[in-house]
Scaffold this active site. Structure first.
Site, short mmCIF file in Angstrom:
data_model
loop_
_atom_site.label_atom_id
_atom_site.label_comp_id
_atom_site.label_asym_id
_atom_site.label_seq_id
_atom_site.Cartn_x
_atom_site.Cartn_y
_atom_site.Cartn_z
N GLY A 56 0.67 -1.25 0.33
CA GLY A 56 -0.17 0.11 0.20
C GLY A 56 0.63 1.42 0.35
O GLY A 56 2.09 1.10 0.40
N ASP A 104 -8.63 -0.19 -8.50
CA ASP A 104 -6.69 0.36 -8.90
C ASP A 104 -7.25 -0.23 -10.22
O ASP A 104 -6.29 1.11 -11.12
CB ASP A 104 -6.42 -0.59 -8.21
CG ASP A 104 -5.93 -2.15 -8.20
OD1 ASP A 104 -6.83 -2.58 -8.70
OD2 ASP A 104 -5.03 -2.57 -7.70
#
Length: 482
Positions: free
Chosen positions: A13, A234
């Site tokens: 992340g 994403d």
């Protein structure tokens, strides 16, 4: 103005601080952390609490380093995984990883309720066991009572937004890949919910990219930053960051490789079902038509297996080892179901591949994986060309895989097309583009792509002549792809 883009992948992340300065896009990573499935009692989960903690920590770091106010925050992540929350906002379930095998156990019972062809016709999504619909259907098969508790399902980025702002809604692009969405009605699909026994009230109202999600609440202990809905899937964000120059294939290259192209609207046909082509939402006019290919997951698994034996190999080191090996010694279908679950990757490759020389050294495994990926990319692009009825004359690779020069060159060679690679942090860039458009700093995706071309180095790989055409024909024959 300063903007924050949080981008969560299956292996890491990152939180970025960005904006526009002097006609160039500014993007700086301010916080990074490792992410990955956690095995517990024969199941796979995500450590959602660590993800949330790192998001909050990243926001604090960014605010300290910004040197000025933060205009907004956008969040994107991988798709399909979720928690159920109660009426008071409390988490009622842990977050299972899409690689958990509960859907495989329930496969036959699920498809009796809605056969694959019907499922594809209604949703336009690829038929895959990791989809949200499959996970919920598996919960129903296991008599999980939490589905009937008056809870609300929130996909991962929507849950993060809800914990920050209190807004309980589902974003369009990530909702569109659940296999529960109706593109025609622009909401959840009533027939699919009924088929799988999923209460309609379980699903939140759907909002679209660019809409406000509220302001971070004081009780979080964080600054009162507005949260803006971006393309939360994403891949949707990454596709926006591909600096297109015409008809092109896009490969969002990371743990998964999403090989696709943009179309004005969904394309749901028998041919698409036969080749398991996914329809996925995007900004208006930027609908995504794509095929999932296993991606760098196999290289990640290879590194992890060697690390367990005390051998540390970087991704760059793997590429060097692969480049030093002779070509076309051994090939695999990277999408063989055996590779979906973690563990024992070298044995799986040797047992399921084809070739004269089964791999033994690390470089041989890398060469096998990367050549096989490049060949599967070619196959996927040819399927997309047939489905959308137009040639895809060049390839844009975005995401972390765009930094792998070895794989990029193999892709150009295998596909016989020029490959343009970059930007590497494509999901964060696409996340930022939507925030800039919402703030009025950008007028369109096209203007954003022009800004990307001016801001990031794009490396071009020209195709080289070789034996690829003959190898490709044999590859398709061996693995029954035609």
């Amino acid at each position: 103005m300063n903007y924050l883009a949080f981008d969560l992948g299956a292996s890491s992340g990152k939180l970025f601080l960005g904006g526009v300065d002097g006609g160039r896009l500014r993007l700086r990573e301010v916080h990074r952390f490792e992410n990955g499935p956690v095995a517990l009692a024969r199941h796979l989960y995500w450590d959602f609490f660590a993800i949330h903690r790192n998001l909050c920590e990243g926001i604090r770091i960014a605010c300290a380093e910004a040197g000025g106010p933060i205009a907004s925050l956008g969040i994107d992540s991988f798709s399909n995984d979720f928690c159920l929350i109660g009426r008071d906002g409390a988490l009622l379930t842990p977050m299972r990883c899409y690689r958990d095998d509960r859907t495989a156990r329930a496969r036959e019972a699920i498809f009796q309720k809605c056969p694959p062809r019907r499922l594809y016709t209604l949703s336009g999504n690829q038929v895959a066991l990791f989809n949200t619909a499959m996970q919920l259907a598996a919960m129903r098969e296991e008599n999980d009572r939490s589905l009937d508790s008056g809870a609300t399902l929130l996909l991962l980025p929507d849950l993060l937004c809800a914990l920050l702002t209190g807004d309980v809604s589902g974003e369009y692009t990530i909702s569109s890949v659940t296999q529960l969405f109706d593109f025609a009605a622009d909401t959840w699909h009533a027939e699919l919910l009924k088929a799988f026994g999923i209460p309609a009230e379980l699903l939140p109202p759907v909002c679209h990219p660019g809409s406000p999600r509220g302001v971070i609440r004081p009780e979080t202990g964080l600054p009162a930053i507005p949260v803006v809905t971006v393309c939360e899937h994403d891949t949707a964000s990454a596709f926006l960051a591909a600096p297109l120059t015409g008809d092109a294939a896009i490969i969002s290259s990371g743990t998964w490789s999403l090989v696709g192209t943009e179309t004005p609207a969904p394309v749901i046909t028998e041919y698409g079902f036969a080749h398991n082509v996914a329809n996925e939402g995007g900004l208006p006019g930027h609908h995504r038509l794509l095929r999932n290919v296993m991606g760098s997951w196999l290289l990640q698994e290879l590194r992890a297996e060697y690390a367990g034996e005390g051998v540390t190999l970087s991704f760059g080191g793997l590429a060097e080892l692969g480049a030093a090996e002779p070509p076309f010694s051994f090939l695999i279908d990277v999408d063989d179901e055996c590779f979906f679950s973690p563990g024992d990757v070298r044995r799986k490759i040797r047992s399921r591949g084809r070739g004269a020389v089964p791999p033994e050294r690390p470089g041989q495994f890398v060469r096998c994986i990367c050549e096989s990926l490049a060949l599967k990319y070619r196959y996927s692009i040819e399927v997309l060309e047939e489905l959308c009825g137009r040639p895809l004359r060049e390839i844009h690779i975005v995401g972390g895989g765009s930094k792998d020069s070895f794989l990029c060159q193999l892709t150009a060679d295998a596909c016989g097309r020029s490959v343009h690679a970059g930007p590497a942090d494509a999901s964060a860039v696409g996340n930022l583009l939507v925030q800039l458009m919402a703030a009025g700093e950008l007028e369109s995706v096209e203007a954003g792509r022009a800004l990307i071309r001016a801001s990031f180095p794009i490396q071009t790989f020209a195709p080289r002549r070789g034996e690829w055409d003959a190898v490709y024909r044999c590859y398709c024959e061996h693995f029954h792809l035609k």
